[in-house]
Motif scaffolding. Structure first.
Motif, short mmCIF file in Angstrom:
data_model
loop_
_atom_site.label_atom_id
_atom_site.label_comp_id
_atom_site.label_asym_id
_atom_site.label_seq_id
_atom_site.Cartn_x
_atom_site.Cartn_y
_atom_site.Cartn_z
N LYS A 273 0.98 -1.25 0.02
CA LYS A 273 -0.11 -0.02 0.09
C LYS A 273 0.77 1.23 0.07
CE LYS A 273 -3.90 2.16 2.37
NZ LYS A 273 -4.94 2.05 3.57
N PHE A 274 2.08 1.44 0.76
CA PHE A 274 2.88 2.27 0.80
C PHE A 274 3.60 2.63 -0.39
CE2 PHE A 274 6.87 4.62 1.68
CZ PHE A 274 6.44 5.49 2.79
N GLY A 275 3.88 1.35 -1.18
CA GLY A 275 4.51 1.53 -2.47
C GLY A 275 3.50 2.17 -3.49
N PHE A 276 2.36 1.69 -3.58
CA PHE A 276 1.33 2.34 -4.43
C PHE A 276 1.34 3.68 -4.32
CE2 PHE A 276 -0.99 -2.02 -5.28
CZ PHE A 276 -0.68 -2.16 -6.65
N ARG A 277 1.36 4.31 -3.04
CA ARG A 277 1.19 5.58 -2.77
C ARG A 277 2.18 6.31 -3.55
NH1 ARG A 277 -0.54 5.33 3.19
NH2 ARG A 277 1.55 5.08 3.44
N ASN A 278 3.39 5.56 -3.77
CA ASN A 278 4.58 6.18 -4.30
C ASN A 278 4.84 5.91 -5.76
OD1 ASN A 278 5.56 7.26 -1.94
ND2 ASN A 278 6.87 5.89 -1.55
N GLU A 279 3.72 5.40 -6.38
CA GLU A 279 3.47 5.07 -7.70
C GLU A 279 4.50 4.06 -8.34
OE1 GLU A 279 3.15 8.83 -9.93
OE2 GLU A 279 1.49 9.45 -8.63
N ALA A 280 4.76 2.85 -7.44
CA ALA A 280 5.65 1.84 -8.02
C ALA A 280 4.85 1.21 -9.02
CB ALA A 280 5.69 0.75 -6.76
N ASP A 281 5.73 0.55 -9.96
CA ASP A 281 4.98 -0.11 -11.25
C ASP A 281 5.40 -1.50 -10.74
OD1 ASP A 281 4.48 1.97 -13.04
OD2 ASP A 281 6.79 2.11 -13.15
N TYR A 282 6.11 -2.18 -9.83
CA TYR A 282 6.45 -3.35 -9.77
C TYR A 282 6.93 -3.66 -8.24
CZ TYR A 282 7.15 -3.54 -14.68
OH TYR A 282 7.08 -3.45 -16.10
N PHE A 283 6.54 -4.71 -7.71
CA PHE A 283 6.96 -4.80 -6.23
C PHE A 283 7.76 -6.17 -6.13
CE2 PHE A 283 3.19 -2.38 -6.16
CZ PHE A 283 3.27 -1.43 -5.00
N TRP A 284 8.63 -6.00 -5.41
CA TRP A 284 9.39 -7.40 -4.91
C TRP A 284 9.28 -7.56 -3.46
CZ3 TRP A 284 15.42 -7.30 -5.08
CH2 TRP A 284 15.91 -8.49 -4.82
#
Length: 96
Positions: free
Chosen positions: A76-87
């Motif tokens: 959720k935090f990464g989505f707020r920073n507009e990440a395209d990919y998650f590891w």
């Protein structure tokens, strides 16, 4: 931001430090961020992250919310920073 590396931690400061060193080297030159979610550790994991890895985003949970929920908090935090990919990295997996 292209990649968000999500690392969940609970009382394994030593392994977290090794993991962060490895991840920083691996993602060098890649638009990315590292997110550490701490599940209310009682060791000095959070202090180590703040002092040795100031670029790492640290989220301190007030409770141990478990593996799945902890990782979801990081995503959720990464989505707020507009990440395209998650590891989602389980720092213990490399020891097996």
């Amino acid at each position: 931001m292209n990649l968000s590396v999500v690392i969940l931690n609970y009382n394994v400061r030593y392994f977290l430090e090794l993991c962060l060193q490895s991840v920083e080297a691996a993602i060098s030159g890649i638009p990315s961020e590292i997110i550490v979610i701490d599940n209310n550790s009682t060791d000095d994991s959070c202090e180590m992250v703040v002092s040795k890895f100031p670029a790492v985003q640290l989220i301190k949970n007030e409770l141990n919310v478990g593996f799945s929920k902890g990782n979801n908090i990081g995503i959720k935090f990464g989505f707020r920073n507009e990440a395209d990919y998650f590891w989602i990295l389980n720092k213990m997996s490399y020891l097996c």
